[in-house]
Design an enzyme around this catalytic site. Sequence first.
Site, short mmCIF file in Angstrom:
data_model
loop_
_atom_site.label_atom_id
_atom_site.label_comp_id
_atom_site.label_asym_id
_atom_site.label_seq_id
_atom_site.Cartn_x
_atom_site.Cartn_y
_atom_site.Cartn_z
N SER A 10 0.71 -1.13 -0.03
CA SER A 10 0.13 0.07 0.02
C SER A 10 0.96 1.20 -0.08
O SER A 10 1.58 1.36 0.86
CB SER A 10 -0.84 -0.10 1.18
OG SER A 10 -1.42 1.49 1.39
N HIS A 35 -1.43 -1.33 -3.89
CA HIS A 35 -2.73 -0.92 -3.26
C HIS A 35 -2.48 0.59 -3.04
O HIS A 35 -1.88 0.86 -2.48
CB HIS A 35 -2.82 -1.71 -2.12
CG HIS A 35 -4.15 -1.66 -1.08
ND1 HIS A 35 -5.29 -2.12 -1.49
CD2 HIS A 35 -4.30 -0.94 -0.29
CE1 HIS A 35 -6.27 -2.15 -0.88
NE2 HIS A 35 -5.73 -1.02 0.19
N ASP A 37 -4.71 3.95 -1.46
CA ASP A 37 -5.97 4.11 -0.45
C ASP A 37 -6.58 5.34 -0.85
O ASP A 37 -5.85 6.42 -0.72
CB ASP A 37 -5.15 3.86 0.93
CG ASP A 37 -5.07 2.29 1.38
OD1 ASP A 37 -6.02 1.90 1.32
OD2 ASP A 37 -4.01 2.20 1.56
N MET A 39 -8.96 8.00 0.06
CA MET A 39 -9.96 8.70 1.15
C MET A 39 -10.46 10.12 1.12
O MET A 39 -9.57 10.92 0.54
CB MET A 39 -9.21 8.58 2.52
CG MET A 39 -8.62 7.09 2.92
SD MET A 39 -7.79 7.15 4.67
CE MET A 39 -6.80 5.79 4.33
N HIS A 68 -8.49 1.26 -3.54
CA HIS A 68 -9.44 0.94 -2.43
C HIS A 68 -10.08 2.07 -1.95
O HIS A 68 -9.56 3.20 -1.61
CB HIS A 68 -8.59 0.42 -1.26
CG HIS A 68 -9.24 0.36 0.11
ND1 HIS A 68 -8.65 0.11 1.37
CD2 HIS A 68 -10.77 0.32 0.43
CE1 HIS A 68 -9.56 0.01 2.41
NE2 HIS A 68 -10.72 0.02 1.75
N MET A 70 -12.05 4.52 0.02
CA MET A 70 -12.70 4.76 1.18
C MET A 70 -13.60 6.17 1.15
O MET A 70 -13.14 7.13 1.63
CB MET A 70 -11.84 4.90 2.31
CG MET A 70 -11.33 3.39 2.81
SD MET A 70 -9.61 3.51 3.47
CE MET A 70 -8.77 3.43 1.95
N MET A 139 -11.53 -6.13 5.82
CA MET A 139 -10.66 -5.04 7.00
C MET A 139 -10.09 -5.56 8.19
O MET A 139 -11.20 -6.01 8.89
CB MET A 139 -11.07 -3.68 6.87
CG MET A 139 -11.36 -2.89 5.70
SD MET A 139 -9.72 -2.48 4.83
CE MET A 139 -8.65 -1.50 5.85
N ASP A 177 -6.62 -6.59 4.51
CA ASP A 177 -5.86 -5.18 4.75
C ASP A 177 -6.10 -4.69 6.12
O ASP A 177 -7.02 -4.48 6.60
CB ASP A 177 -6.63 -4.17 3.81
CG ASP A 177 -6.14 -2.98 3.42
OD1 ASP A 177 -4.76 -2.60 4.03
OD2 ASP A 177 -6.70 -1.95 2.81
C1 DX5 Z 1 -6.09 1.81 5.90
C2 DX5 Z 1 -5.78 1.35 4.62
C3 DX5 Z 1 -4.79 0.18 4.31
C4 DX5 Z 1 -3.39 0.49 5.06
C5 DX5 Z 1 -2.63 -0.25 5.31
O1 DX5 Z 1 -7.15 2.44 6.05
O2 DX5 Z 1 -7.04 0.83 3.95
O3 DX5 Z 1 -4.45 -0.01 3.00
O4 DX5 Z 1 -2.49 1.73 4.46
O5 DX5 Z 1 -1.46 0.09 6.13
P1 DX5 Z 1 -0.87 -0.83 7.39
O6 DX5 Z 1 -0.56 -2.19 6.56
O7 DX5 Z 1 0.31 0.07 8.01
O8 DX5 Z 1 -1.85 -1.21 8.13
ZN ZN Z 2 -6.54 -0.09 1.80
#
Ligand code: DX5
Ligand code: ZN
Length: 226
Positions: A10, A35, A37, A39, A68, A70, A139, A177
């Site tokens: 990620s 990956h 993220d 947000m 991903h 969010m 998650m 994840d």
């Molecule tokens: C959290 C994200 C994850 C995160 C993982 O909201 O969806 O993908 O970046 O990071 P680690 O592996 O450090 O928990």
């Molecule tokens: Zn993620």
Amino acid sequence: MPFRIKIAPSILSARFDRLGEQVVAADQAGADLLHIDIMDGHFVPNLTMGPAVVKSIRPLTKVPLDAHLMVERPQDFIKDFADAGADDLTVHVESTHDVRATFRAIRDAGLSPGLVLNPATPFEKAAPHLAEADLLLVMTVHPGFAGQTFHGEVVPKIRQARTFIDKEGLACQLEVDGGIKVDTAAIVAEAGADILVSGSGIFPDRVAENLRALRAAAERGAKNRV
Ligand code: DX5
Ligand code: ZN
């Protein structure tokens, strides 16, 4: 063919002042996906990146870009991520949308749809959609931030998902994840994960060593599957 666990670094934990280099390092280290993220500050209490980042890393690697989402209304951003060069779009069942319609729109845009479950959301919320999904992302932290502690109470849900996918003969891959490090990689691989996401377990330093250690731990765990 022997079963091979996929590792998805990620980039949320990468150094953004050297993002290109970090993406290339993950690619050369054997990452199976990257990956990303996304947000929006509403669905989760944090802001990260958007299609512009996907577009800028797209030319640097051939591995699939696993976005991903969010975000509160994932259906509003499908075209933007398709145009930017994403391959997978995973959307939360807890977001405000009609999952079936969102999946259809993702497929129509030429991408692979996946469904995400927060730690507190039961597997039953995902089950009716899995025949249409290419991915189920479970998650193991509350989404919003990298570097959080793995929630062990989610492991039975990973097992439940594995059993359901196998019993129904679905093509859906099982992705996990949040808080994935060497110790937890073995646990989720044993529970049935196909794809392991890891941010702070891989970036920003010693990317190749971290990825190799994570893969070795995951393979050890997968051997203990019942
Ligand atoms: C959290 C994200 C994850 C995160 C993982 O909201 O969806 O993908 O970046 O990071 P680690 O592996 O450090 O928990
Ligand atoms: Zn993620």
